[in-house]
Design a protein around this motif. Structure first.
Motif, short mmCIF file in Angstrom:
data_model
loop_
_atom_site.label_atom_id
_atom_site.label_comp_id
_atom_site.label_asym_id
_atom_site.label_seq_id
_atom_site.Cartn_x
_atom_site.Cartn_y
_atom_site.Cartn_z
N UNK A 182 -2.98 125.40 23.56
CA UNK A 182 -1.70 124.73 23.79
C UNK A 182 -0.73 125.62 24.58
N UNK A 183 -0.80 126.93 24.31
CA UNK A 183 0.18 127.85 24.88
C UNK A 183 -0.24 128.41 26.24
N UNK A 184 -1.56 128.67 26.41
CA UNK A 184 -1.99 129.43 27.59
C UNK A 184 -2.97 128.71 28.51
N UNK A 185 -3.73 127.73 28.01
CA UNK A 185 -4.90 127.26 28.76
C UNK A 185 -4.58 126.26 29.85
N UNK A 186 -3.44 125.55 29.74
CA UNK A 186 -3.14 124.46 30.68
C UNK A 186 -4.30 123.47 30.72
N UNK A 187 -4.79 123.11 29.56
CA UNK A 187 -5.97 122.25 29.46
C UNK A 187 -5.56 120.79 29.27
N UNK A 188 -6.50 119.91 29.62
CA UNK A 188 -6.30 118.49 29.40
C UNK A 188 -7.04 118.00 28.15
#
Length: 342
Positions: A264-270
């Protein structure tokens, strides 16, 4: 025809000759020779003793001449040879045993010395690891306290200040309509405070984990992160074990919690796939995202990330394995493996 040491018997018909027990030895020898050869045991005079003793002879037949040729050995000579061989073997065994005993004593001394040195080194290493673990626990506690303090200050404290202002506005209201509006806004703000307190409490120790177990707690965590962050978290489980130990449940939940926090904080994931499964005697938790990933040497990852370090130490404290694989723009996968018996 020929009889060494008793030439007076040569040229004399000895067909009926017997030994001291009446055994017709010559007939037995001739019969053995006629049958292709064989052993015959009887008693015969030994020149050195001048008395009959046991003798073992072997006879063969010469069919062309109708002869029998035999030769033998006295049993007491065999016994003497056996005694001599046994004596030599016993002396050899004694010498070998003494040599082995000396070698064993030396080997044991070397092993004890090495073991003592190894034990001292292992103990020193264990002490260092214990000190490092204690420091890590203290750091983790301080970090958690700082996080809770920040959330209380930035969240609950601000909401309560807002409630105070609403109450002040109620006291200063000039009309019932204005007063009711401030009361309604105050109630809404108090509901926000209650929700925030529940969220902080759940992060500290989710009640679902105690009441309904790990699967329900992980399912609730995945839905909460999805709602809060907008990242699609898909949780699947293939678990045959009905009851895990409390230590395993807490450890796996904290690893999932920390991993999703990092996403949530670092990955910039979908999207994130979280899978809990059992393979033979192991429980495996896998969390994989489609985020930006990173490219660092393995040890550097743990040195630079307190979260990864905490997760690894939690798993290794239960004799498990913690693995991280990641590539830039290819996402990150975290795998925690625990023995089923933990």
């Amino acid at each position: 025809m020929v009889l060494p040491y008793q030439d007076e018997c040569e040229g004399v018909n000895r067909w009926e000759v017997t030994d001291s027990q009446g055994f017709k030895l010559l007939q037995a020898l001739i019969k053995a020779g006629q049958q292709g050869g064989g052993f015959v045991e009887y008693r015969w005079h030994k020149p050195s003793l001048k008395e009959p003793v046991k003798k073992l002879s072997y006879a063969v037949g010469l069919e062309k001449w109708g002869w029998m040729i035999g030769t033998g050995i006295y049993i007491d000579d065999i016994d003497a040879q056996i005694v001599s061989v046994h004596s030599k073997m016993e002396r050899t065994i004694s010498k070998t045993f003494i040599g082995l005993t000396i070698a064993l004593i030396i080997t044991v001394g070397i092993v004890v010395s090495i073991s003592t040195t190894f034990h001292v080194n292992a103990r020193e290493l264990a002490d260092k690891k214990l000190q490092a673990l204690n420091r890590q626990i203290i750091d983790s506690q301080e970090e958690e306290r700082t996080r809770v303090s920040r959330e209380l200050h930035d969240g609950i404290n601000q909401i309560l200040v807002s409630v105070k202002y609403r109450l002040d506005n109620i006291a200063d209201a000039k009309t019932d309509e204005e007063r009711n509006e401030h009361i309604l806004l105050g109630q809404t703000t108090l509901n926000e405070a209650v929700t925030e307190v529940r969220r902080i409490s759940k992060n500290l120790r989710p009640a679902l984990l105690d009441d309904l177990g790990l699967l329900s707690a992980l399912d609730d965590l995945s839905r909460e992160v999805s709602l809060r962050s907008g990242v699609t978290v898909l949780f699947e489980h293939h678990l045959e074990v009905k009851h895990l130990s409390k230590a395993s449940e807490i450890t796996l939940f904290r690893v999932a919690q920390e991993a999703l926090h990092n996403v949530e904080k670092h990955a910039s994931a979908n999207a994130v796939d979280m899978i809990l499964q059992q393979e033979e005697d192991e429980i495996i938790l896998t969390i994989a995202d489609d985020g930006i990933g990173f490219n660092e040497p393995r040890e550097s990852r743990f040195q630079n990330s307190m979260g990864l370090k905490n997760m690894r130490e939690r798993i290794e404290n239960l004799d498990g394995q913690f693995l991280v694989s990641s590539l830039p723009e290819k996402g990150t996968e975290i795998r925690a493996v625990l023995p089923k018996s933990c």
